[in-house]
Design a protein around this motif. Structure first.
Motif, PDB file in Angstrom:
ATOM      1  N   ASP A 108       3.192  20.563 -40.540  1.00 40.95           N
ATOM      2  CA  ASP A 108       2.306  21.347 -41.279  1.00 40.95           C
ATOM      3  C   ASP A 108       0.784  21.567 -40.838  1.00 40.95           C
ATOM      4  N   ASN A 109       0.330  20.384 -40.257  1.00 48.34           N
ATOM      5  CA  ASN A 109      -1.145  20.365 -39.925  1.00 48.34           C
ATOM      6  C   ASN A 109      -1.357  21.394 -38.654  1.00 48.34           C
ATOM      7  N   GLU A 110      -0.289  21.797 -38.195  1.00 48.30           N
ATOM      8  CA  GLU A 110      -0.216  22.956 -37.056  1.00 48.30           C
ATOM      9  C   GLU A 110      -0.727  23.923 -37.636  1.00 48.30           C
ATOM     10  N   ILE A 111      -0.303  24.600 -38.698  1.00 50.04           N
ATOM     11  CA  ILE A 111      -0.631  25.488 -39.430  1.00 50.04           C
ATOM     12  C   ILE A 111      -2.323  25.966 -39.748  1.00 50.04           C
ATOM     13  N   ASP A 112      -2.608  24.631 -40.215  1.00 52.08           N
ATOM     14  CA  ASP A 112      -4.247  24.486 -40.371  1.00 52.08           C
ATOM     15  C   ASP A 112      -4.864  24.693 -39.210  1.00 52.08           C
ATOM     16  N   ARG A 113      -4.431  24.042 -38.266  1.00 51.12           N
ATOM     17  CA  ARG A 113      -5.299  24.188 -36.740  1.00 51.12           C
ATOM     18  C   ARG A 113      -5.406  25.420 -36.442  1.00 51.12           C
ATOM     19  N   VAL A 114      -4.324  26.426 -36.336  1.00 51.15           N
ATOM     20  CA  VAL A 114      -4.304  27.691 -35.846  1.00 51.15           C
ATOM     21  C   VAL A 114      -5.455  28.858 -36.861  1.00 51.15           C
ATOM     22  N   LEU A 115      -5.081  28.392 -38.164  1.00 55.59           N
ATOM     23  CA  LEU A 115      -5.758  29.069 -39.005  1.00 55.59           C
ATOM     24  C   LEU A 115      -7.434  28.974 -38.871  1.00 55.59           C
ATOM     25  N   LYS A 116      -7.644  27.733 -38.504  1.00 55.91           N
ATOM     26  CA  LYS A 116      -9.163  27.368 -38.260  1.00 55.91           C
ATOM     27  C   LYS A 116      -9.599  27.983 -36.914  1.00 55.91           C
ATOM     28  N   LEU A 117      -8.629  28.197 -35.850  1.00 59.77           N
ATOM     29  CA  LEU A 117      -8.823  28.999 -34.806  1.00 59.77           C
ATOM     30  C   LEU A 117      -9.264  30.162 -34.829  1.00 59.77           C
ATOM     31  N   VAL A 118      -8.746  31.060 -35.641  1.00 57.37           N
ATOM     32  CA  VAL A 118      -8.865  32.572 -35.910  1.00 57.37           C
ATOM     33  C   VAL A 118      -9.706  32.722 -37.181  1.00 57.37           C
ATOM     34  N   ARG A 119     -10.183  31.576 -37.620  1.00 53.45           N
ATOM     35  CA  ARG A 119     -11.292  31.653 -38.711  1.00 53.45           C
ATOM     36  C   ARG A 119     -10.755  32.426 -40.088  1.00 53.45           C
ATOM     37  N   LEU A 120      -9.350  32.049 -40.386  1.00 53.92           N
ATOM     38  CA  LEU A 120      -8.917  32.403 -41.580  1.00 53.92           C
ATOM     39  C   LEU A 120      -8.549  31.370 -42.253  1.00 53.92           C
ATOM     40  N   GLU A 121      -9.298  30.212 -42.272  1.00 51.79           N
ATOM     41  CA  GLU A 121      -9.036  29.088 -43.235  1.00 51.79           C
ATOM     42  C   GLU A 121      -9.350  29.258 -44.643  1.00 51.79           C
ATOM     43  N   ASP A 122     -10.434  30.089 -44.756  1.00 50.73           N
ATOM     44  CA  ASP A 122     -10.953  30.290 -46.133  1.00 50.73           C
ATOM     45  C   ASP A 122     -10.173  31.546 -46.734  1.00 50.73           C
ATOM     46  N   GLN A 123      -9.231  32.136 -46.157  1.00 50.28           N
ATOM     47  CA  GLN A 123      -8.318  33.396 -46.696  1.00 50.28           C
ATOM     48  C   GLN A 123      -6.694  32.877 -46.414  1.00 50.28           C
ATOM     49  N   LYS A 124      -6.531  31.838 -46.273  1.00 49.55           N
ATOM     50  CA  LYS A 124      -4.876  31.213 -46.286  1.00 49.55           C
ATOM     51  C   LYS A 124      -4.207  31.407 -47.563  1.00 49.55           C
ATOM     52  N   ASN A 125      -4.752  31.253 -48.890  1.00 47.57           N
ATOM     53  CA  ASN A 125      -4.065  31.606 -49.956  1.00 47.57           C
ATOM     54  C   ASN A 125      -3.898  32.906 -50.646  1.00 47.57           C
ATOM     55  N   LYS A 126      -4.674  33.652 -49.682  1.00 49.13           N
ATOM     56  CA  LYS A 126      -4.646  35.303 -50.016  1.00 49.13           C
ATOM     57  C   LYS A 126      -3.289  35.752 -49.507  1.00 49.13           C
ATOM     58  N   LYS A 127      -2.775  36.571 -50.461  1.00 49.41           N
ATOM     59  CA  LYS A 127      -1.610  37.222 -50.036  1.00 49.41           C
ATOM     60  C   LYS A 127      -1.632  38.262 -48.795  1.00 49.41           C
ATOM     61  N   ALA A 128      -0.697  38.246 -47.916  1.00 44.64           N
ATOM     62  CA  ALA A 128      -0.874  39.068 -46.549  1.00 44.64           C
ATOM     63  C   ALA A 128      -0.916  40.434 -46.852  1.00 44.64           C
ATOM     64  N   GLY A 129      -0.468  40.958 -47.880  1.00 43.07           N
ATOM     65  CA  GLY A 129      -0.458  42.286 -48.337  1.00 43.07           C
ATOM     66  C   GLY A 129      -2.018  42.593 -48.641  1.00 43.07           C
ATOM     67  N   GLN A 130      -2.830  41.894 -49.195  1.00 45.12           N
ATOM     68  CA  GLN A 130      -3.868  42.340 -49.279  1.00 45.12           C
ATOM     69  C   GLN A 130      -5.125  41.976 -48.113  1.00 45.12           C
ATOM     70  N   TYR A 131      -4.487  41.662 -47.079  1.00 46.32           N
ATOM     71  CA  TYR A 131      -5.366  41.475 -45.983  1.00 46.32           C
ATOM     72  C   TYR A 131      -5.886  42.776 -45.340  1.00 46.32           C
ATOM     73  N   SER A 132      -7.152  42.866 -44.725  1.00 45.38           N
ATOM     74  CA  SER A 132      -7.440  44.129 -44.129  1.00 45.38           C
ATOM     75  C   SER A 132      -6.648  44.153 -42.815  1.00 45.38           C
ATOM     76  N   LEU A 133      -6.708  45.196 -42.054  1.00 46.87           N
ATOM     77  CA  LEU A 133      -5.991  45.414 -40.713  1.00 46.87           C
ATOM     78  C   LEU A 133      -6.454  44.227 -39.729  1.00 46.87           C
ATOM     79  N   GLY A 134      -7.765  44.077 -39.769  1.00 46.01           N
ATOM     80  CA  GLY A 134      -8.163  43.040 -38.818  1.00 46.01           C
ATOM     81  C   GLY A 134      -7.823  41.684 -39.264  1.00 46.01           C
ATOM     82  N   MET A 135      -7.813  41.290 -40.542  1.00 46.53           N
ATOM     83  CA  MET A 135      -7.112  40.095 -41.006  1.00 46.53           C
ATOM     84  C   MET A 135      -5.727  39.854 -40.397  1.00 46.53           C
ATOM     85  N   LYS A 136      -5.141  40.806 -40.533  1.00 44.84           N
ATOM     86  CA  LYS A 136      -3.674  40.796 -40.255  1.00 44.84           C
ATOM     87  C   LYS A 136      -3.394  40.489 -38.800  1.00 44.84           C
ATOM     88  N   GLN A 137      -4.537  41.089 -38.119  1.00 41.85           N
ATOM     89  CA  GLN A 137      -4.435  41.062 -36.455  1.00 41.85           C
ATOM     90  C   GLN A 137      -4.711  39.694 -36.235  1.00 41.85           C
TER      91      GLN A 137
END
Length: 304
Positions: A110-139
């Motif tokens: 599971d710690n691998e998930i947190d690592r890559v979320l930090k790499l792409v700077r999505l750690e603050d949006q990790k608990n937001k539903k993907a359907g609510q992501y902007s196009l850039g966030m989905k990318q």
């Protein structure tokens, strides 16, 4: 330098048309390889064949010294991350939950998930539903999924699509760091010439399914020729002076274009302009851009 990806005579035919024709790619290990071409040139099709998502009409593909076929495909994919076209996610799940599905399939902690979320700077949006992501966030979430497990090879198809300028810079910096920081070889496609110019060390240019150039990016830039553009108050008289001194020139857009000269030579010509009472209002050095060279290679005056 050993090649991580090699193709020989790779073709993909759709009906009577050839989407990819006789492609001989050579992607060295440990580099960022820019796969450049206009939309519809065959970039995505080629990448799909590299990943086994599309079957070649003919030709061979070798990745990690293994030929891409049914027998070796899973072994190759275990060491490969990819983002082809638009990423797809479960809209009702959060970003972290979507990555959890991928990590479970890859049997990653599971710690691998947190690592890559930090790499792409999505750690603050990790608990937001993907359907609510902007196009850039989905990318960026798609890139995070591709980075799970720290793959040896990363295949990215237009990874900066949908990102704002700040996001593009972030992703660019991340991609540029991957070979040095993580030992990842990156093959990245784009129709944006400036993006490839700022990321890649090696480049392949594809046009209408055919490879028209492949080498170090520096070799492509060496093809550019600098010139000096001069604008005067009397270009006709200035041209006459230059011709009398053996300097070839041509007029374009109200400027006289002459070969690149030393400062000493230019000063001598301008002194003669002064003697002839020819006012010089502008002087600048011009150099072909990567886009200029690309259009010459493909012979296509298209809007990229």
């Amino acid at each position: 330098m050993a090649n991580l990806i090699t193709t020989s005579g790779l073709c993909k035919q759709y009906g009577a048309s050839m989407g990819v024709k006789d492609l001989d790619l050579a992607v060295p290990e440990g580099v960022i390889y820019g796969f450049l071409g206009p939309n519809g040139a065959g970039k995505s099709t080629t990448m799909k064949m590299l990943l086994g998502l599309a079957r070649p009409t003919c030709g061979t593909i070798t990745v990690f010294d293994k030929q891409v076929n049914r027998k070796n495909r899973l072994a190759i994919l275990k060491e490969t991350g990819s983002l082809i076209e638009s990423p797809s996610f479960y809209a009702h799940l959060t970003g972290k939950e979507n990555l959890k599905i991928i990590s479970t399939l890859k049997e990653l902690p599971d710690n691998e998930i947190d690592r890559v979320l930090k790499l792409v700077r999505l750690e603050d949006q990790k608990n937001k539903k993907a359907g609510q992501y902007s196009l850039g966030m989905k990318q960026r979430l798609g890139l995070a999924g591709a980075l799970l497990g720290n793959p040896r090879l990363l295949v990215l198809d237009e990874p900066t699509n949908g990102l704002d300028p700040a996001g593009i810079q972030e992703i660019r910096e991340l991609i540029c760091s991957l070979p040095h920081s993580f030992g990842i070889t990156v093959m990245v496609s784009s129709h944006l010439l400036s993006e490839i110019d700022q990321m890649a060390g090696h480049i392949g240019v594809i046009s209408k399914g055919e490879l028209v150039f492949q080498d170090r990016l520096s070799v492509l830039h060496d093809r550019s020729e600098s010139c000096i553009a001069i604008r005067t108050l009397n270009n006709q008289a200035a041209r006459r002076v230059l011709s009398s001194q053996g300097v070839s020139c041509q007029e374009e857009g109200g400027c006289l274009l002459i070969p690149k000269l030393s400062d000493h030579q230019l000063a001598g010509h301008f002194l003669q302009f002064l003697k002839e009472d020819i006012g010089v209002v502008r002087i600048e050095e011009r150099k072909k851009t990567l886009e200029d060279i690309f259009l010459e290679l493909t012979g296509m005056a298209v809007n990229l």
